[in-house]
Motif scaffolding. Structure first.
Motif, PDB file in Angstrom:
ATOM      1  N   PRO A 344      33.758  46.639  41.634  1.00  0.00           N
ATOM      2  CA  PRO A 344      34.391  46.240  40.990  1.00  0.00           C
ATOM      3  C   PRO A 344      35.580  45.941  40.420  1.00  0.00           C
ATOM      4  CG  PRO A 344      32.022  46.153  40.468  1.00  0.00           C
ATOM      5  CD  PRO A 344      32.563  47.265  41.144  1.00  0.00           C
ATOM      6  N   CYS A 345      36.242  45.177  40.666  1.00  0.00           N
ATOM      7  CA  CYS A 345      37.370  45.196  40.339  1.00  0.00           C
ATOM      8  C   CYS A 345      38.090  43.687  39.567  1.00  0.00           C
ATOM      9  CB  CYS A 345      38.720  45.796  40.742  1.00  0.00           C
ATOM     10  SG  CYS A 345      40.065  45.908  40.560  1.00  0.00           S
ATOM     11  N   THR A 346      38.737  43.581  38.599  1.00  0.00           N
ATOM     12  CA  THR A 346      39.730  42.798  38.083  1.00  0.00           C
ATOM     13  C   THR A 346      41.616  43.002  38.205  1.00  0.00           C
ATOM     14  OG1 THR A 346      39.992  43.309  35.778  1.00  0.00           O
ATOM     15  CG2 THR A 346      37.564  41.594  36.672  1.00  0.00           C
ATOM     16  N   VAL A 347      41.783  42.168  38.509  1.00  0.00           N
ATOM     17  CA  VAL A 347      44.116  41.523  38.779  1.00  0.00           C
ATOM     18  C   VAL A 347      43.951  40.789  37.490  1.00  0.00           C
ATOM     19  CG1 VAL A 347      43.283  41.005  40.853  1.00  0.00           C
ATOM     20  CG2 VAL A 347      45.675  41.869  40.257  1.00  0.00           C
ATOM     21  N   LYS A 348      45.342  40.766  37.206  1.00  0.00           N
ATOM     22  CA  LYS A 348      45.087  39.654  36.188  1.00  0.00           C
ATOM     23  C   LYS A 348      46.581  39.145  36.669  1.00  0.00           C
ATOM     24  CE  LYS A 348      43.799  40.769  31.647  1.00  0.00           C
ATOM     25  NZ  LYS A 348      42.987  40.072  31.089  1.00  0.00           N
ATOM     26  N   LEU A 349      46.929  37.728  37.354  1.00  0.00           N
ATOM     27  CA  LEU A 349      47.821  37.329  38.272  1.00  0.00           C
ATOM     28  C   LEU A 349      48.246  36.450  37.124  1.00  0.00           C
ATOM     29  CD1 LEU A 349      46.185  37.802  41.562  1.00  0.00           C
ATOM     30  CD2 LEU A 349      47.930  38.741  40.964  1.00  0.00           C
ATOM     31  N   THR A 350      49.792  35.823  37.570  1.00  0.00           N
ATOM     32  CA  THR A 350      50.016  34.365  36.841  1.00  0.00           C
ATOM     33  C   THR A 350      49.516  33.317  38.159  1.00  0.00           C
ATOM     34  OG1 THR A 350      52.578  34.820  38.515  1.00  0.00           O
ATOM     35  CG2 THR A 350      52.483  35.619  36.435  1.00  0.00           C
ATOM     36  N   LYS A 412      50.333  30.195  33.563  1.00  0.00           N
ATOM     37  CA  LYS A 412      49.036  30.587  32.760  1.00  0.00           C
ATOM     38  C   LYS A 412      49.211  31.992  33.089  1.00  0.00           C
ATOM     39  CE  LYS A 412      43.936  30.331  31.377  1.00  0.00           C
ATOM     40  NZ  LYS A 412      43.405  29.599  31.619  1.00  0.00           N
ATOM     41  N   THR A 413      48.362  32.792  32.904  1.00  0.00           N
ATOM     42  CA  THR A 413      47.610  34.528  33.707  1.00  0.00           C
ATOM     43  C   THR A 413      46.456  34.122  33.528  1.00  0.00           C
ATOM     44  OG1 THR A 413      49.337  35.654  32.095  1.00  0.00           O
ATOM     45  CG2 THR A 413      47.287  36.688  33.133  1.00  0.00           C
ATOM     46  N   TYR A 414      45.930  34.798  35.080  1.00  0.00           N
ATOM     47  CA  TYR A 414      44.383  34.700  35.490  1.00  0.00           C
ATOM     48  C   TYR A 414      43.424  36.406  35.539  1.00  0.00           C
ATOM     49  CZ  TYR A 414      45.107  29.606  35.723  1.00  0.00           C
ATOM     50  OH  TYR A 414      45.272  28.304  35.756  1.00  0.00           O
ATOM     51  N   THR A 415      42.551  36.124  35.439  1.00  0.00           N
ATOM     52  CA  THR A 415      41.890  37.599  35.225  1.00  0.00           C
ATOM     53  C   THR A 415      41.162  37.163  36.794  1.00  0.00           C
ATOM     54  OG1 THR A 415      41.997  38.007  33.492  1.00  0.00           O
ATOM     55  CG2 THR A 415      40.116  38.824  35.240  1.00  0.00           C
ATOM     56  N   LEU A 416      41.575  38.040  38.261  1.00  0.00           N
ATOM     57  CA  LEU A 416      40.816  37.048  39.323  1.00  0.00           C
ATOM     58  C   LEU A 416      39.519  38.909  39.596  1.00  0.00           C
ATOM     59  CD1 LEU A 416      40.469  35.773  42.389  1.00  0.00           C
ATOM     60  CD2 LEU A 416      42.327  37.815  42.589  1.00  0.00           C
ATOM     61  N   ALA A 417      38.326  38.647  39.592  1.00  0.00           N
ATOM     62  CA  ALA A 417      37.237  39.706  40.164  1.00  0.00           C
ATOM     63  C   ALA A 417      37.437  39.342  41.487  1.00  0.00           C
ATOM     64  CB  ALA A 417      36.145  39.561  39.904  1.00  0.00           C
ATOM     65  N   ILE A 418      37.374  40.723  42.228  1.00  0.00           N
ATOM     66  CA  ILE A 418      37.896  40.726  43.954  1.00  0.00           C
ATOM     67  C   ILE A 418      37.044  42.403  44.208  1.00  0.00           C
ATOM     68  CG2 ILE A 418      39.906  39.975  44.284  1.00  0.00           C
ATOM     69  CD1 ILE A 418      40.909  42.182  44.113  1.00  0.00           C
ATOM     70  N   PRO A 419      36.020  42.678  45.254  1.00  0.00           N
ATOM     71  CA  PRO A 419      36.044  44.634  45.748  1.00  0.00           C
ATOM     72  C   PRO A 419      37.007  45.126  45.148  1.00  0.00           C
ATOM     73  CG  PRO A 419      35.132  42.091  47.442  1.00  0.00           C
ATOM     74  CD  PRO A 419      35.931  41.707  46.588  1.00  0.00           C
ATOM     75  N   ASP A 420      37.284  46.461  45.132  1.00  0.00           N
ATOM     76  CA  ASP A 420      38.217  46.905  44.873  1.00  0.00           C
ATOM     77  C   ASP A 420      39.135  46.993  46.198  1.00  0.00           C
ATOM     78  OD1 ASP A 420      37.119  48.899  46.189  1.00  0.00           O
ATOM     79  OD2 ASP A 420      36.437  50.331  44.698  1.00  0.00           O
ATOM     80  N   MET A 421      38.834  47.439  47.591  1.00  0.00           N
ATOM     81  CA  MET A 421      39.189  47.508  48.521  1.00  0.00           C
ATOM     82  C   MET A 421      40.710  46.631  48.922  1.00  0.00           C
ATOM     83  SD  MET A 421      36.453  45.090  51.683  1.00  0.00           S
ATOM     84  CE  MET A 421      36.931  45.443  53.277  1.00  0.00           C
ATOM     85  N   PHE A 422      41.048  45.334  47.711  1.00  0.00           N
ATOM     86  CA  PHE A 422      41.661  44.451  48.240  1.00  0.00           C
ATOM     87  C   PHE A 422      42.865  44.977  47.485  1.00  0.00           C
ATOM     88  CE2 PHE A 422      38.428  41.522  49.001  1.00  0.00           C
ATOM     89  CZ  PHE A 422      38.695  41.242  50.361  1.00  0.00           C
ATOM     90  N   THR A 423      43.053  45.992  46.833  1.00  0.00           N
ATOM     91  CA  THR A 423      43.483  46.921  46.010  1.00  0.00           C
ATOM     92  C   THR A 423      44.819  47.814  46.899  1.00  0.00           C
ATOM     93  OG1 THR A 423      42.308  47.916  45.217  1.00  0.00           O
ATOM     94  CG2 THR A 423      42.932  46.090  43.836  1.00  0.00           C
ATOM     95  N   PHE A 424      44.293  48.401  47.938  1.00  0.00           N
ATOM     96  CA  PHE A 424      43.720  49.117  48.631  1.00  0.00           C
ATOM     97  C   PHE A 424      45.391  48.683  49.673  1.00  0.00           C
ATOM     98  CE2 PHE A 424      40.125  51.153  46.915  1.00  0.00           C
ATOM     99  CZ  PHE A 424      40.549  51.843  45.450  1.00  0.00           C
ATOM    100  N   GLY A 425      44.219  48.185  50.901  1.00  0.00           N
ATOM    101  CA  GLY A 425      44.978  47.975  51.414  1.00  0.00           C
ATOM    102  C   GLY A 425      46.139  47.076  51.151  1.00  0.00           C
ATOM    103  N   ARG A 426      47.004  47.022  52.281  1.00  0.00           N
ATOM    104  CA  ARG A 426      48.004  45.975  51.980  1.00  0.00           C
ATOM    105  C   ARG A 426      47.836  44.029  52.810  1.00  0.00           C
ATOM    106  NH1 ARG A 426      53.906  48.983  51.140  1.00  0.00           N
ATOM    107  NH2 ARG A 426      52.731  50.633  50.913  1.00  0.00           N
TER     108      ARG A 426
END
Length: 458
Positions: A344-350, A412-426
């Motif tokens: 699991p992974c989170t990323v903060k995005l506007t 606003k800044t949101y916290t999005l939860a995703i599978p970590d694979m989406f942070t490695f590939g483009r």
């Protein structure tokens, strides 16, 4: 001339379908060469273990250690699949019963000490007095090791120390490198003192080896499809290397071993038994579909959002490879439907960036897209599944996206939860570029399902 025979494997990833042939090849060849008076070494270059296989998962890598013992390996280094898909305790115990050296010059505990089961290099003395120094390095995924409680350092800095120590005290230097082909080529230029670099990680295949500078590079692809063999001839008087050459043996073409199918099946069944713990008893089945509504994928997405305490979550339905049937669900069942070493992974995005990402997930290219690597053990992406995210008028000029029942706020800044694979590939540039990511280790997505199903069962 003294002849040294070096056999090597890499990136088996617990694909044991060729292991009986590899075992027979390396054990028989060792007998032949030693009868001829030659020296023999057997090395593995990491990622021998991959937890998609029940034996690797159920024994937490100890089953792999046992196989390496039985085949008579002299030394191994380890890769990211051993290093960052096991908990701290599991990696610390994986090699307890080893009968080989574990070489990893750039691994430390957080306090700066090396674990007792690992060492930076080993030196061997052949029958005729040739001194062979062997160094091991693993890929520098320092952020993930840090989250698990380990410390890995710059492999090139550690290599420099090892080479300086071994220079003058050895006649031959061999590097076991789970760094990838590009680093191996760079090292060959930087360190002409290294005679042979046996590589892995990038799954490259070097049929006749590759000479870069003074070094001979060898690599045997992935999944046990090849076994590597390097032959070094050394002048007995001067202890100088006079020749070195490499070749690969294609295990697909190798003669089948007696009881091969039964042996491979036994590995699987042993792991299945180890994973027999009951997780839940389902009153109703939980179907999984790649291209239509998928109740099991929706449950996993809901669990992902809760686990990460996020505002919203999405994942791809292709992560789930099958249904959960009504009745008893075991650890083995969850491994079968979700074999990925994905965390699991989170990323903060506007809000503006999140909207861009969510609109990209609606692209028609995704569902049938075939994926390789990034920890993905399935075939296709499948539809995206959402939690805490609603779309309306998505095909209209005025699209609206709601997060948690409220219109998405671009500022606003949101916290999005995703599978970590989406942070490695483009896949999604906004996610890839974000510096505000949090990874949850050592839990895999199937561990989240384990907890959720147990909760629902009570």
């Amino acid at each position: 001339m003294e002849v040294l025979h070096i056999y090597h494997t890499n990136d088996l990833h617990s694909h044991f379908e060729h292991w009986p042939r590899i075992h027979q090849l390396v054990t028989e060849r060792r007998k032949w060469h030693e009868q001829e008076g030659d020296s023999v070494f057997l090395f593995d270059i990491g990622d021998h273990m991959d937890r998609w296989h029940p034996l690797a998962d159920g024994a937490r890598g100890k089953g792999n250690t046992e196989l390496l013992n039985e085949a008579g390996y002299d030394a191994v280094t380890f890769g990211n699949n051993e290093g960052i898909t096991l908990s701290y305790e599991d990696l610390d115990n994986m090699y307890d019963d080893r009968r080989f050296k574990v070489l990893a010059a750039n691994l430390y505990r957080k306090n700066g000490e090396r674990p007792g089961w690992a060492q930076p290099f080993e030196t061997y003395l052949t029958k005729n007095g040739v001194r062979v120094g062997v160094i091991g390095l693993t890929v520098n995924f320092n952020h993930f090791y840090d989250l698990l409680g380990w410390k890995v350092t710059d492999p090139l800095e550690e290599l420099k120390k090892c080479v300086e120590t071994l220079k003058g005290k050895t006649d031959i230097i061999i590097l076991l490198s789970h760094l990838g082909i590009h680093d191996d080529e760079q090292i060959a230029i930087m360190y002409p003192e290294i005679d042979v670099i046996l590589g892995g990680h990038t799954h490259h295949i070097l049929h006749g080896g590759k000479v870069v500078g003074n070094s001979l590079l060898g690599a045997a692809g992935k999944f046990g499809q090849y076994t590597g063999h390097v032959i070094i001839e050394v002048d007995e008087t001067t202890k100088q290397v006079s020749s070195k050459r490499a070749r690969l043996y294609d295990m697909n073409d190798w003669e089948p071993v007696e009881n091969e199918s039964e042996t491979i099946k036994q590995y699987y069944e042993k792991g299945k038994t180890l994973l027999g713990k009951v997780v839940a008893d389902l009153p109703q089945p939980l179907p999984a579909h790649h291209f239509k509504d998928s109740p099991l994928a929706s449950l996993l997405c809901e669990t992902l959002k809760e686990w990460c305490d996020a505002d919203c979550a999405f994942l791809n339905a292709g992560l789930l490879l099958g249904d959960l049937k009504k009745g008893v669900v075991t650890d083995y069942d969850l491994l079968t439907i979700c074999p990925h070493p994905i965390n699991p992974c989170t990323v903060k995005l506007t809000g503006a960036a999140l909207k861009e990402v969510l609109l990209q997930t609606k692209d028609e290219k995704w569902p049938h897209l075939q994926i390789k690597g990034l920890g993905f053990r399935g075939t296709v992406m499948g539809n995206f599944v959402y939690e805490g995210i609603e779309f309306s008028g998505i095909n209209q000029p005025h699209k609206e996206i709601r997060i948690g029942n409220k219109p998405l706020d671009p500022k606003k800044t949101y916290t999005l939860a995703i599978p970590d694979m989406f942070t490695f590939g483009r896949f999604f540039p906004e996610i890839y570029r974000s510096e505000n990511k949090k990874y949850y280790l050592p839990e895999f997505l199937r561990d989240l399902l384990t907890v959720k199903l147990a909760e629902l069962n009570h």
